[in-house]
Design an enzyme around this catalytic site. Structure first.
Site, short mmCIF file in Angstrom:
data_model
loop_
_atom_site.label_atom_id
_atom_site.label_comp_id
_atom_site.label_asym_id
_atom_site.label_seq_id
_atom_site.Cartn_x
_atom_site.Cartn_y
_atom_site.Cartn_z
N TRP A 1 0.85 -1.19 0.00
CA TRP A 1 0.00 0.00 0.00
C TRP A 1 0.89 1.24 0.00
CZ3 TRP A 1 -0.41 3.72 4.07
CH2 TRP A 1 -1.19 4.82 3.69
N GLU A 47 -2.83 -2.83 -2.73
CA GLU A 47 -4.03 -2.29 -2.08
C GLU A 47 -4.41 -0.94 -2.70
OE1 GLU A 47 -3.55 -1.80 2.14
OE2 GLU A 47 -5.61 -1.12 2.44
N LYS A 105 -6.78 2.62 -2.92
CA LYS A 105 -7.35 3.57 -1.96
C LYS A 105 -7.98 4.73 -2.70
CE LYS A 105 -6.27 5.97 2.31
NZ LYS A 105 -5.45 5.98 3.50
N ASP A 107 -9.74 -2.99 0.78
CA ASP A 107 -9.90 -2.49 2.14
C ASP A 107 -11.31 -1.89 2.27
OD1 ASP A 107 -7.85 -1.07 4.58
OD2 ASP A 107 -9.89 -0.33 4.26
N HIS A 119 -11.81 1.91 1.82
CA HIS A 119 -11.13 2.61 0.73
C HIS A 119 -11.98 2.90 -0.49
CE1 HIS A 119 -6.77 1.69 2.19
NE2 HIS A 119 -7.54 2.22 3.11
N HIS A 172 -8.80 -6.34 3.64
CA HIS A 172 -8.52 -5.57 4.84
C HIS A 172 -9.88 -5.24 5.43
CE1 HIS A 172 -4.14 -3.92 4.63
NE2 HIS A 172 -4.21 -5.23 4.75
N ASP A 178 -12.69 6.94 5.77
CA ASP A 178 -11.82 5.79 6.06
C ASP A 178 -11.28 5.89 7.49
OD1 ASP A 178 -10.13 3.60 5.71
OD2 ASP A 178 -8.53 4.80 4.82
N ASP A 196 -11.22 3.76 10.03
CA ASP A 196 -10.59 2.60 10.66
C ASP A 196 -11.06 2.33 12.08
OD1 ASP A 196 -8.66 1.44 8.65
OD2 ASP A 196 -7.99 3.51 8.61
N ASP A 248 -7.75 -4.54 9.54
CA ASP A 248 -6.99 -3.30 9.43
C ASP A 248 -7.80 -2.15 10.02
OD1 ASP A 248 -5.24 -1.30 8.82
OD2 ASP A 248 -5.70 -1.23 6.68
C1 RNT Z 1 -4.10 2.69 4.71
C2 RNT Z 1 -4.20 1.25 4.37
C3 RNT Z 1 -3.10 0.38 4.90
C4 RNT Z 1 -2.72 0.72 6.31
C5 RNT Z 1 -1.76 -0.25 6.94
C6 RNT Z 1 -1.16 0.28 8.20
O1 RNT Z 1 -5.23 3.40 4.39
O2 RNT Z 1 -5.45 0.76 4.75
O3 RNT Z 1 -3.45 -0.94 4.76
O4 RNT Z 1 -3.83 0.82 7.14
O5 RNT Z 1 -0.81 -0.63 6.03
ZN ZN Z 2 -5.72 -1.36 4.53
#
Ligand code: RNT
Ligand code: ZN
Length: 419
Positions: A186, A227, A229, A260, A263, A287, A295, A297, A327
């Site tokens: 990523w 990955e 985003k 993810d 994302h 993720h 986003d 988290d 994640d």
């Molecule tokens: C960031 C991505 C990535 C990170 C990690 C820490 O938006 O989701 O995967 O969260 O690599």
């Molecule tokens: Zn991620």
């Protein structure tokens, strides 16, 4: 709740499931077998031990709950504590910034498995598989938010070497644990504001990735993922490795694509993308995260999207084609509890998917009886999954309800509060 009551509850639940054609014992065994990768970075707010000490790259933790792990030893102790309450097959997902340099003058372009030997030993001790991530952020060699797509040759060189080292490290981790080590790429590269050249950075990014993946390596030991985003904080207008870029790169180059949950645009869900992506790819990495309005988290809860993600994997028999990793990072509540809550929820959703009378629901669909399909889907929601979950946790020795919560509170009092 005491053992006798849990057993009684399970007896009833087993019968309720048998009545809809589901074998609850088999469902638990199947739920156990699916590896879920736990991200080490929840324990220290994604800081690591080798960088600038603050988080960059457009990601952010909020909150300052006491007890953040400050050393590798503290982080490993916290992970070991969380594992006491986590059932099923578990992997540990590492980031390169968790290297232990022990005073050595080495940078991210020079890391080897040696810098992770304590982590490998820890994984072996706890029977965990390992996954790995290059860390393209929180480092002085970042060119703003740019790494592999930087216009500066020296910056790109450094990060390409880092990308290569991480694949080598992943290979060693895979061999050491006897399980595939998924290495996820990523890169935060992008612009805060509207840019005039959207193409050149993508060409540079693809060329850098090509270089990283050029060396021959057994990809069954070290599958690599890209990955995508949508945007990051301070990187709102343009992300080089967008969805189309990353998915396309993965398809074209036989890599995994990492979806993810945070994302995409807020009305998009990754559960809806999984089987479509797998039309063109062998495998994907998930993720599993929870975005609130953006986003953000948040710790994953047992919400509709988590259930739908696991339903998609299980109903379609995709266990061998989907790597599941979590994640998220929350610094506003007990960080160790965050792991236990999220990992337990992921396993709960898997168990619930295996407990679903999906054959009957699919039969209704095949018969074009969509009324029955909806009726059965809604009946499923209130089947006694909680009673199976309690029995499952009891027989796996990971504590149910109040037990794990009490254990966590004690750890907070004895260990976290003293930091
Ligand atoms: C960031 C991505 C990535 C990170 C990690 C820490 O938006 O989701 O995967 O969260 O690599
Ligand atoms: Zn991620």
């Amino acid at each position: 709740m005491n053992e006798a009551k849990i057993l009684k509850g399970y007896e009833y639940a087993k019968e309720a499931y048998a009545a809809v054609g589901v074998d609850a014992d088999a469902a638990m065994a199947r739920a156990d077998a699916v590896p879920v990768s736990m991200h080490c970075w929840q324990g220290d707010d994604v800081i690591g031990f080798d960088g600038v000490g603050e988080l960059t790259g457009g990601i952010a933790t909020t909150g300052n709950y006491p007890g953040r792990a400050r050393t590798p030893e503290e982080l490993r102790a916290d992970i070991a504590q969380a594992l006491k309450f986590i059932p099923g097959s578990v992997k540990l997902n590492m980031h390169a910034c968790y290297a232990e340099k022990n005073g050595e003058n080495v940078d991210r372009d020079g890391y080897t498995i040696k810098h992770f030997e304590n982590w490998v030993a820890f994984a072996k001790e706890h029977g965990l598989g390992l996954d790995f991530n290059p860390t393209f952020f929180s480092h002085p060699k970042m060119d703003g938010d740019f790494s592999l797509a930087s216009p500066k040759e020296a910056t790109r060189r450094f990060w390409i070497e880092h990308g290569k080292r991480c694949r080598e490290i992943g290979y060693e981790m895979g061999k050491a644990t006897g399980q595939p080590c998924v290495v996820n790429y990523w890169m935060p590269d992008g612009f805060k504001d509207t840019c005039a050249d959207t193409l050149a950075p993508r060409i540079r990014m693809a060329e850098s990735l090509d270089e990283i993946f050029a060396p021959e390596v057994d990809e069954s030991v070290v599958p690599c993922a890209i990955e995508s985003k949508l945007f990051g904080v301070g990187v709102e207008s343009y992300t080089v490795a967008s969805h189309e870029f990353s998915y396309g790169y993965a398809v074209k180059n036989n890599k995994l694509y990492c979806l993810d949950a945070g994302h995409f645009h807020p009305t998009e869900v990754i559960s809806a993308k999984l089987s479509a992506c797998l039309m063109n790819l062998d495998k994907v990495l998930l993720h599993v995260s929870r975005g609130i309005r953006w986003d953000s988290d948040h710790v994953i809860t047992l919400d509709d999207e988590l259930r739908r993600i696991m339903d998609e994997v299980v109903f379609n028999g995709l266990e061998d084609r989907v790597y599941i990793g979590l994640d998220y990072f929350d610094a506003s509540i007990n960080r160790v509890a965050c792991w236990a809550i999220g990992m337990r929820n992921a396993r709960k959703a898997l168990l619930d998917a295996y407990l679903c009378p999906v054959d009957a629901i699919r039969k209704a669909e095949a018969d074009e009886d969509y009324t029955l399909r909806l009726a059965l889907q809604e009946e499923r929601r209130t089947l006694p999954m909680g009673a199976v979950w309690d029995y499952y946790c009891m027989t796996r020795g990971v504590g149910n309800g109040s037990e794990w919560i009490d254990g966590m509170k004690q750890y907070e009092k004895k260990i976290l509060a003293l930091r």
